[in-house]
Enzyme design. Structure first.
Site, mmCIF file in Angstrom:
data_model
loop_
_atom_site.group_PDB
_atom_site.id
_atom_site.type_symbol
_atom_site.label_atom_id
_atom_site.label_comp_id
_atom_site.label_asym_id
_atom_site.label_seq_id
_atom_site.Cartn_x
_atom_site.Cartn_y
_atom_site.Cartn_z
ATOM 1 N N GLY A 65 0.829 -1.203 0.000
ATOM 2 C CA GLY A 65 0.000 0.000 0.000
ATOM 3 C C GLY A 65 0.861 1.250 0.000
ATOM 4 O O GLY A 65 2.099 1.178 0.006
ATOM 5 N N GLY A 113 -0.562 -5.094 1.082
ATOM 6 C CA GLY A 113 -1.843 -4.842 0.427
ATOM 7 C C GLY A 113 -2.092 -5.738 -0.760
ATOM 8 O O GLY A 113 -3.246 -6.048 -1.088
ATOM 9 N N GLU A 136 5.445 -6.600 7.420
ATOM 10 C CA GLU A 136 5.112 -5.380 8.148
ATOM 11 C C GLU A 136 5.908 -5.151 9.430
ATOM 12 O O GLU A 136 6.146 -3.999 9.818
ATOM 13 C CB GLU A 136 3.609 -5.362 8.466
ATOM 14 N N ASP A 144 -1.731 -6.545 8.424
ATOM 15 C CA ASP A 144 -3.157 -6.194 8.375
ATOM 16 C C ASP A 144 -3.801 -6.860 7.165
ATOM 17 O O ASP A 144 -3.437 -7.978 6.826
ATOM 18 C CB ASP A 144 -3.343 -4.672 8.391
#
Length: 349
Positions: A65, A113, A136, A144
Site C-alpha cells: 500500500g 496490500g 510489516e 493487516d
C-alpha cells in the site's frame, strides 16, 4: 491521464489489471476505489462468470500500500489513513465474500496490500516470479488486510513464522503453505488469461479448473516440507521471548538466521502481531478486519515505531531503524480496544 486500474469485460470474464508498474502496483486510494467499483458492478452482472486480476509490468502483482501517504497522514492528524484502511479492508472483505470465482495471478512481488487483494480470493495462481510475504514488522506495523485471519489458518505455526519474520515465499513454498492454490509457469500465464477470456465458464467452476490444470506446471520442491518441524517448535505459544529462546537453543543454521531476523524487527510490532494472530485464530474475517483497523490506527500514535520504520525503509532507505522498547503486555492489549463508534470498521452491505 492513465488509469491506475484497467477494468474491462472480456467474454464472460471481468478483467482487472493493476496499472502502476513504476511502484510495483502498490495500492493507493484511487486503486482501492476502482477495484471496489468494478467488483460491485460485476457482482450483479450475470454475464460476468469470474474475475481475473493481474499486475502490469511483470515484476510485481502488488507490492503493498501507499506507506508514505499513511505515515504523512498520521503525522498531520488527517483522515486519509483512516479512510484508506477502512476502504481497503472493505475491499478485502468484498473479495473474501465474493460470490464468483476471483482469480489473482500473483506472478511477481505480492506483499502487504497485494496479499489482501489476492489471498482472500478463491484462486491464487503463482508463477515463477512469485514472491509472497507479509513484511510489516520490518516497518513497525502489523500484518493487516486480514493477515490475522489467514495466517493462523495455515498449517502449524507457518503463519506465525511468516507474520513475525516477514518470510518470503516463492512459488513452491506458496503452494505448500496454502497461500497459492495453483501454479502456472510465467511463460504460460498470457495463454492462461486468453483461455479464460475465450472460455464458456460454468456456474460450478469445473471449466475454470480444467483451464488451470491445462496450463499448470511443476513448481519444484518446497523447503517448507523440511522446515515444518523447526517452524512449529520455534513459533509455538504466546511469548515472544520464549520463541527467541527456543531459536537460540536449537543450534542449527536456520534457527540462528530466524533469530537474527526476529531481532531486527520492531519489538512492539512483533508483540502486537503475535497477539493479533492468536486472537484472529478464533475470529471470523469481519471481526479480524475490525481488529485490523483498531490496531492500524493505534500504530499511528506519535513516537510509534511505524514512523521510524517508514523513515528507515521508505524515506532514507538506510535500513537501520532505531526501534523503541517492547510494549508492556497491558499496552499491547490496549491496541485491540474498540475505536469510537463512528471510526470503527464498516462494510459495504
Amino acid at each position: 491521464m492513465t488509469s491506475l486500474i484497467n477494468a474491462r469485460k472480456t467474454g464472460s470474464v471481468g478483467r482487472i489489471t493493476l496499472n502502476r508498474p513504476e511502484a510495483l502496483n502498490a495500492l493507493n486510494q484511487e486503486m482501492i476505489d476502482g477495484l471496489i467499483k468494478a467488483l460491485l458492478d460485476w457482482r450483479e452482472d450475470d454475464s460476468v462468470k469470474a474475475v481475473v486480476v493481474d499486475g502490469a509490468g511483470g515484476k510485481g502483482f502488488c507490492a503493498g500500500g501507499d506507506i508514505r501517504m499513511l505515515a504523512e497522514s498520521g503525522k498531520a492528524g488527517g483522515d486519509e489513513a483512516w479512510k484508506f484502511w477502512r476502504d481497503e479492508y472493505q475491499l478485502n472483505t468484498l473479495i473474501f465474500e465474493y460470490p464468483k470465482p476471483y482469480i489473482a495471478l500473483i506472478d511477481g512481488i505480492t506483499m502487504g496490500g497485494g496479499v489482501g487483494i489476492s489471498v482472500h480470493g478463491s484462486h491464487r495462481v503463482a508463477g515463477d516470479r512469485t514472491m509472497f510475504a507479509m513484511p510489516e514488522t520490518g516497518i513497525g506495523f502489523h500484518p493487516d488486510v486480514g493477515g490475522a485471519y489467514f495466517l493462523p489458518r495455515l498449517k502449524g505455526e507457518t503463519g506465525m513464522w511468516m507474520g513475525l519474520t516477514g518470510a518470503r515465499l516463492k512459488a513452491a513454498d506458496s503452494l505448500a503453505a496454502g497461500v497459492a492454490t495453483h501454479y502456472v509457469p510465467s511463460d504460460r500465464q498470457e495463454a492462461l488469461i486468453a483461455a479464460l477470456e475465450s472460455a464458456e465458464l460454468d456456474a460450478d467452476g469445473e471449466a475454470l479448473e480444467d483451464i488451470l490444470e491445462a496450463h499448470a506446471g511443476d513448481p519444484g520442491e518446497s523447503d517448507l516440507a523440511h522446515l515444518g518441524g523447526l517452524i512449529d517448535a520455534a513459533f509455538a505459544g504466546d511469548e515472544l521471548a520464549a520463541m527467541k529462546a527456543r531459536l537460540e537453543a536449537a543450534g542449527d543454521a536456520w534457527s540462528a538466521k530466524q533469530l537474527s531476523i526476529l531481532n531486527s524487527k520492531s519489538p512492539t510490532s512483533c508483540a502486537v502481531t503475535l497477539a493479533a494472530l492468536r486472537k484472529g485464530a478464533d475470529l471470523d474475517l469481519r471481526a479480524v478486519m475490525q481488529q485490523d483497523l483498531r490496531v492500524s490506527m493505534r500504530l499511528l500514535v506519535e513516537g510509534s515505531d511505524f514512523y521510524e520504520g517508514v523513515r528507515a525503509v521508505i524515506i532514507d532507505k538506510d535500513n537501520a531503524p532505531k526501534w523503541g522498547p517492547q510494549m508492556r503486555p497491558e499496552d499491547v492489549e490496549a491496541m485491540f480496544v474498540p475505536l469510537e463508534a463512528e471510526r470503527e470498521q464498516s462494510f459495504l452491505d
